[in-house]
Design a protein around this motif. Structure first.
Motif, mmCIF file in Angstrom:
data_model
loop_
_atom_site.group_PDB
_atom_site.id
_atom_site.type_symbol
_atom_site.label_atom_id
_atom_site.label_comp_id
_atom_site.label_asym_id
_atom_site.label_seq_id
_atom_site.Cartn_x
_atom_site.Cartn_y
_atom_site.Cartn_z
ATOM 1 N N MET A 372 24.037 58.851 45.021
ATOM 2 C CA MET A 372 24.550 58.227 46.368
ATOM 3 C C MET A 372 25.688 57.411 46.071
ATOM 4 O O MET A 372 25.675 56.473 45.212
ATOM 5 N N ALA A 373 26.672 57.552 46.905
ATOM 6 C CA ALA A 373 27.828 56.514 47.026
ATOM 7 C C ALA A 373 27.888 55.847 48.239
ATOM 8 O O ALA A 373 27.539 56.266 49.277
ATOM 9 N N VAL A 374 28.199 54.682 48.070
ATOM 10 C CA VAL A 374 28.017 53.489 49.160
ATOM 11 C C VAL A 374 29.415 53.098 49.131
ATOM 12 O O VAL A 374 30.136 52.374 48.404
ATOM 13 N N LEU A 375 30.080 53.049 50.429
ATOM 14 C CA LEU A 375 31.501 52.629 50.709
ATOM 15 C C LEU A 375 31.447 51.898 51.817
ATOM 16 O O LEU A 375 30.384 51.722 52.443
ATOM 17 N N GLY A 376 32.517 51.044 52.042
ATOM 18 C CA GLY A 376 32.899 50.462 52.913
ATOM 19 C C GLY A 376 33.683 49.071 52.552
ATOM 20 O O GLY A 376 34.162 48.816 51.437
ATOM 21 N N PRO A 377 34.200 48.304 53.806
ATOM 22 C CA PRO A 377 35.427 47.254 53.518
ATOM 23 C C PRO A 377 34.689 46.315 52.496
ATOM 24 O O PRO A 377 33.421 46.042 52.300
ATOM 25 N N HIS A 536 36.989 53.787 47.577
ATOM 26 C CA HIS A 536 37.757 54.774 48.063
ATOM 27 C C HIS A 536 36.941 55.983 47.851
ATOM 28 O O HIS A 536 35.759 56.219 47.228
ATOM 29 N N LEU A 537 37.634 57.324 48.272
ATOM 30 C CA LEU A 537 36.929 58.346 48.170
ATOM 31 C C LEU A 537 37.177 59.573 47.012
ATOM 32 O O LEU A 537 36.902 60.663 46.927
ATOM 33 N N GLN A 538 37.726 58.808 45.962
ATOM 34 C CA GLN A 538 38.235 59.510 44.605
ATOM 35 C C GLN A 538 36.935 60.026 44.035
ATOM 36 O O GLN A 538 36.037 59.168 43.657
ATOM 37 N N GLY A 539 36.487 61.541 43.755
ATOM 38 C CA GLY A 539 35.715 61.940 43.165
ATOM 39 C C GLY A 539 34.175 61.910 43.751
ATOM 40 O O GLY A 539 33.084 62.117 43.478
ATOM 41 N N ILE A 540 34.445 61.780 45.175
ATOM 42 C CA ILE A 540 33.165 61.561 46.181
ATOM 43 C C ILE A 540 32.482 62.929 46.290
ATOM 44 O O ILE A 540 31.252 63.177 46.650
ATOM 45 N N VAL A 543 28.909 63.381 44.224
ATOM 46 C CA VAL A 543 27.599 63.017 44.602
ATOM 47 C C VAL A 543 26.802 63.788 45.803
ATOM 48 O O VAL A 543 27.472 64.567 46.375
ATOM 49 N N ASP A 544 25.574 63.515 45.944
ATOM 50 C CA ASP A 544 24.769 64.112 46.810
ATOM 51 C C ASP A 544 24.879 63.582 48.288
ATOM 52 O O ASP A 544 24.711 64.125 49.304
ATOM 53 N N GLN A 545 25.066 62.103 48.281
ATOM 54 C CA GLN A 545 24.873 61.675 49.532
ATOM 55 C C GLN A 545 25.940 60.519 49.687
ATOM 56 O O GLN A 545 26.038 59.881 48.599
ATOM 57 N N VAL A 546 26.533 60.355 50.851
ATOM 58 C CA VAL A 546 27.378 59.207 51.031
ATOM 59 C C VAL A 546 27.020 58.622 52.288
ATOM 60 O O VAL A 546 26.682 58.861 53.284
ATOM 61 N N VAL A 547 27.097 57.061 51.931
ATOM 62 C CA VAL A 547 26.951 56.225 52.963
ATOM 63 C C VAL A 547 27.924 55.034 53.234
ATOM 64 O O VAL A 547 28.547 54.526 52.275
ATOM 65 N N GLN A 557 26.742 58.638 57.499
ATOM 66 C CA GLN A 557 26.086 59.015 56.263
ATOM 67 C C GLN A 557 25.892 60.561 56.166
ATOM 68 O O GLN A 557 25.887 61.080 57.206
ATOM 69 N N GLY A 558 25.944 61.251 55.101
ATOM 70 C CA GLY A 558 25.469 62.685 54.904
ATOM 71 C C GLY A 558 26.010 63.082 53.546
ATOM 72 O O GLY A 558 26.759 62.374 52.744
ATOM 73 N N LYS A 559 25.889 64.330 53.496
ATOM 74 C CA LYS A 559 26.493 65.025 52.305
ATOM 75 C C LYS A 559 28.224 64.931 52.425
ATOM 76 O O LYS A 559 28.670 65.326 53.595
ATOM 77 N N PRO A 560 28.792 64.960 51.149
ATOM 78 C CA PRO A 560 30.460 65.002 51.509
ATOM 79 C C PRO A 560 30.877 65.925 52.266
ATOM 80 O O PRO A 560 31.750 66.100 53.137
ATOM 81 N N ASN A 561 30.436 67.375 51.733
ATOM 82 C CA ASN A 561 30.925 68.486 52.526
ATOM 83 C C ASN A 561 30.629 68.536 54.074
ATOM 84 O O ASN A 561 31.703 68.803 54.720
ATOM 85 N N ASP A 562 29.617 68.078 54.675
ATOM 86 C CA ASP A 562 29.124 68.159 55.649
ATOM 87 C C ASP A 562 29.990 67.374 56.564
ATOM 88 O O ASP A 562 30.398 67.357 57.604
ATOM 89 N N LEU A 563 30.063 66.041 55.970
ATOM 90 C CA LEU A 563 31.014 64.899 56.723
ATOM 91 C C LEU A 563 32.481 65.392 56.810
ATOM 92 O O LEU A 563 32.936 65.194 58.019
ATOM 93 N N TYR A 564 32.914 66.096 55.995
ATOM 94 C CA TYR A 564 34.283 66.613 55.931
ATOM 95 C C TYR A 564 34.354 67.503 56.966
ATOM 96 O O TYR A 564 35.399 67.653 57.637
#
Length: 579
Positions: A372-377, A536-540, A543-547, A557-564
């Motif tokens: 899981m990747a966690v992003l945010g300011p 940032h989204l380098q290599g995102i 992962v299986d899940q992005v938050v 949140q969701g899978k990287p491909n679905d979010l894209y």
């Protein structure tokens, strides 16, 4: 003095060791008293020999016993002094060792609390300065004071047994020498010593900041400012220390004058009481000379009292170095091989009532091997989330479960369950082998070399003159940022914990190196559960899940491909990140 007494009444850092090593303490004091007694007895027997020899005894046997005693006391003084130093320093080193070990455990136990409430310079000041002051508390204040008081008591009792009026006079002179002047000294000099300690503490903090930011000083062209910055404080410290020295010289001169008064009083006493016959007169020089070596036991008392404010400040800082009490549940065991799932359940966290809520109703479940990747300011609670997962912080509500066990009940197993790789992994100034082996001290050389090969460092290391014994230098400066991250990754592979926490490990690297390093991470950690904090989204796509966190809430949140495919905001961020 009153502040020092109140401080000691509630102290938990000094008093416990007085009891723990009381036998060594007693031996140190015992040998210290014997040293002073032998010194006085040596001068006593020497004085007797001088007086007795002046009467021209008809046989050497008349002074033979005194000669033998002089030799015995002459040998006894350095022997007892050596034993006293041996025992007292052994005692102090044991105590200092325990204090350093205790300080390490206190810091290690609640690192997050101390990182938030204490600056690095403060901790360095405690390690380098305060523990040294406590060592001197025993060697320069406790031991000399107790020995001086015991010797003074013995002298007063001895002289008072001859003449109670003379005993009272000597008691008055001793009171001035070992009580009154030390008390005046600590009141006059105490504030100055405390001020010196405050300057010294500030210098530790400034020095730490300056060293950590040295490159920025040079880049900005202000290297002269870097050099000049501590000079005013150092000048102020030197001036204050010079005043302390002048005060010490004046005080010691007054102490010597008082001691001279004791010697004159003793001369008068011996002339009144020991001149009735030739046999008594032989002891005049003996009594007078015996008093002089005792100055070595009395004068250091004032010096030790002067430094009480330093010790008080050090004791205060150590006693203040206490984290907020945490009540952990009964600890349980969990084998790493039995780990199946990490659950973050309705987490809510804020540092205090006046701070904004960093984490709000956070829910996630990661099965073994999921990423899981966690992003945010900045400031949205990403790193706080990792501290909650580790158990460094306790949420106001919700819980972190490893399988079905709260992580707070697994703190004794933390090193076996969690590995952490952050943006600045620390490498020690020792060999590559030793740095990697920190992940598993029982690992063989072959196992260390195997993980270094996995992180693609084998060719580089074997091209070096010292190969695997190459010293990485302080903070790993021998290697580039990407190489340091690979060494840290090798350490994690050797540790082999099932859960890996990545806290922006590739920040500051160029995009090509970052992508290569991320691919290496996720390839080698394919069977690990990973929580990856990134900016940032380098290599995102790895992962299986992005938050995405925004002000404590999950924005998306969701899978990287679905979010894209279905989230315009994510697609915009992804394409901006790719340029």
């Amino acid at each position: 003095m009153k502040h020092f007494k109140n401080l000691m009444a509630h102290d938990t850092w000094v008093k416990p060791y007085l009891k723990r090593y009381k036998k060594l303490l007693f031996l140190s004091l015992f040998f210290g008293v014997l040293t002073a007694i032998c010194a006085a007895a040596l001068m006593f027997t020497s004085g007797y020999i001088i007086d007795r020899s002046a009467t021209h005894p008809y046989n050497i046997l008349m002074i033979y016993a005194a000669v033998v005693l002089t030799r015995a006391f002459g040998i006894g003084r350095p022997v007892f002094k050596y034993l006293e130093r041996l025992r007292s320093h052994n005692w102090v080193l044991k105590v200092t060792s325990d204090l350093r070990r205790r300080l390490y455990h206190v810091l290690e136990k609640d690192a997050a609390f101390f990182e938030e409430h204490h600056r690095t310079g403060d901790i360095l000041g405690i390690l380098a300065d305060d523990l040294g002051h406590l060592q001197n508390l025993y060697l320069r204040t406790v031991f000399p004071t107790i020995v001086g008081y015991l010797i003074g008591l013995l002298v007063i009792i001895l002289l008072g047994s001859f003449d109670w009026r003379f005993g009272l006079l000597m008691l008055l002179l001793f009171f001035v020498e070992i009580f009154l002047i030390p008390l005046i000294s600590v009141n006059v000099e105490g504030a100055r010593r405390y001020h010196q300690k405050a300057i010294n503490n500030a210098l530790y903090v400034d020095l730490t900041d300056n060293v950590m930011g040295a490159s920025d000083w040079v880049i900005s062209g202000r290297h002269q400012d870097f050099i000049q910055r501590p000079k005013p404080a150092l000048k102020q410290l030197r001036q204050s220390q010079l005043k302390s020295k002048h005060f010490g010289w004046t005080r010691d001169f007054i102490l010597q004058i008082v001691f001279l008064g004791m010697a004159i009083a003793l001369i008068i006493f011996t002339n009144l009481h020991l001149t009735g016959s030739q046999a008594q007169a032989n002891f005049v020089s003996a009594f007078v000379l015996a008093i002089f070596p005792l100055s070595d036991a009395f004068i250091p008392i004032s010096t030790g009292f002067d430094e009480l404010p330093l010790y008080a400040d050090s004791i205060q800082r150590l006693n203040d170095l206490t984290p907020k009490p945490r009540t952990l549940p009964a600890q349980q065991m969990l084998e790493p091989k039995d780990f199946q799932q990490l659950t973050l359940k309705q987490l809510q966290f804020e540092y205090d009532a006046d701070s904004p809520v960093l984490i709000k109703d956070f829910n996630q479940t990661l099965k073994r091997g999921e990423k899981m990747a966690v992003l945010g300011p900045s400031g949205t609670g990403k790193t706080t989330l990792l501290q909650l997962i580790l158990g460094d912080l306790t949420p106001q509500s919700g819980e972190i479960l490893v399988n079905d066990t709260n992580v707070l009940a697994l703190q004794n197993e933390r090193a076996q369950l969690f590995s952490v790789l952050n943006q600045s992994p620390f490498l020690f100034n020792t060999s590559i082998m030793n740095n990697v082996r920190m992940g598993n001290e029982q690992a063989s050389d072959a196992e260390v070399k195997a993980v270094l090969e996995k992180v693609q460092l084998k060719d580089l290391i074997e091209s070096l003159p010292d190969k695997y014994d190459t010293v990485v230098e302080e903070a790993g400066n021998r290697f580039s940022g990407g190489e340091r991250e690979r060494i840290a990754l090798a350490r994690i592979l050797l540790q082999d914990a099932p859960i890996v926490l990545l806290d922006e490990p590739t920040v500051g690297l160029d995009p090509i190196t970052e992508q290569e390093l991320l691919e290496t991470f996720f390839k080698l950690l394919h069977d690990k559960t990973i929580v990856w904090i990134t900016h940032h989204l380098q290599g995102i796509e790895l992962v299986d899940q992005v938050v995405f966190l925004t002000e404590g809430d999950i924005e998306m949140q969701g899978k990287p491909n679905d979010l894209y495919q279905h989230n315009a905001h994510f697609k915009q961020l992804f394409e901006m990140d790719r340029g």
